[in-house]
Design a protein around this motif. Structure first.
Motif, mmCIF file in Angstrom:
data_model
loop_
_atom_site.group_PDB
_atom_site.id
_atom_site.type_symbol
_atom_site.label_atom_id
_atom_site.label_comp_id
_atom_site.label_asym_id
_atom_site.label_seq_id
_atom_site.Cartn_x
_atom_site.Cartn_y
_atom_site.Cartn_z
ATOM 1 N N MET A 71 0.828 -1.205 0.000
ATOM 2 C CA MET A 71 0.000 0.000 0.000
ATOM 3 C C MET A 71 0.865 1.260 0.000
ATOM 4 N N CYS A 72 1.965 1.259 0.754
ATOM 5 C CA CYS A 72 2.856 2.422 0.779
ATOM 6 C C CYS A 72 3.492 2.651 -0.587
ATOM 7 N N VAL A 73 3.959 1.586 -1.227
ATOM 8 C CA VAL A 73 4.545 1.711 -2.560
ATOM 9 C C VAL A 73 3.481 2.162 -3.555
ATOM 10 N N LEU A 74 2.272 1.642 -3.424
ATOM 11 C CA LEU A 74 1.189 2.045 -4.318
ATOM 12 C C LEU A 74 0.902 3.535 -4.178
ATOM 13 N N PHE A 75 0.879 4.054 -2.957
ATOM 14 C CA PHE A 75 0.692 5.492 -2.769
ATOM 15 C C PHE A 75 1.787 6.268 -3.482
ATOM 16 N N GLY A 76 3.025 5.819 -3.358
ATOM 17 C CA GLY A 76 4.136 6.480 -4.042
ATOM 18 C C GLY A 76 3.968 6.461 -5.549
ATOM 19 N N LEU A 77 3.538 5.322 -6.097
ATOM 20 C CA LEU A 77 3.321 5.218 -7.535
ATOM 21 C C LEU A 77 2.176 6.124 -7.994
ATOM 22 N N ILE A 78 1.119 6.186 -7.205
ATOM 23 C CA ILE A 78 -0.013 7.048 -7.558
ATOM 24 C C ILE A 78 0.434 8.504 -7.619
#
Length: 157
Positions: free
Chosen positions: A107-114
């Motif tokens: 989820m943290c990496v996904l936030f960064g990608l978003i």
């Protein structure tokens, strides 16, 4: 509606009860919280959290603009928290990262990608992403949507 939300929360809790009852690891508790947030906020997580067998993931993610994929080799219950799964990140129907160690890091990496790719949050989880951003990460505007504000007030009491 409230009955369905309660049933989903109970299913999540009981699917993880054996694991969480013996020796709850922080990652397992965080996973339970992240899986329960959409239910509490009235979001539809079915288009975001996907689960499939390792050999079948190509067919499972074609229609997912933004999501998390749990790949597993054995047959787990449908509402399992997938503690023993390989976790991947889906963007625009493609697996962009796989073998993430746990849901919280995914989820943290996904936030960064978003943020890096200037993508919109998934519409089906708008309240969940808003809650994570504004309440848990303390980023963004102070004005919250009513559902998000209600949950934040309950947590702060």
């Amino acid at each position: 509606m409230l009955f369905q939300e309660g049933r989903k929360i109970l299913e999540l809790f009981f699917s993880s009860f054996a694991i969480l009852n013996s020796s709850a690891q922080p990652t397992e508790v965080r996973t339970l919280v992240l899986r329960g947030l959409p239910v509490l906020l009235g979001d539809d997580e079915s288009a975001f959290f996907k689960s499939c067998l390792v050999s079948d993931h190509r067919n499972s993610i074609l229609d997912v603009p933004v999501g998390i994929l749990f790949e597993h080799t054995d047959l787990q219950p449908p509402n399992s928290l997938h503690f023993n799964s390989s976790i991947g990140i889906i963007l625009e129907g493609q697996m962009v990262m796989d073998k993430m160690p746990d849901l919280t890091q995914a989820m943290c990496v996904l936030f960064g990608l978003i943020y890096a790719l200037d993508l919109n949050y998934p519409k089906s989880l708008a309240n969940t992403f808003d809650f994570i951003q504004r309440v848990l990460m303390s980023m963004g505007q102070n004005a919250l949507k009513p559902k998000v504000q209600s949950l934040a007030n309950q947590l702060y009491c």
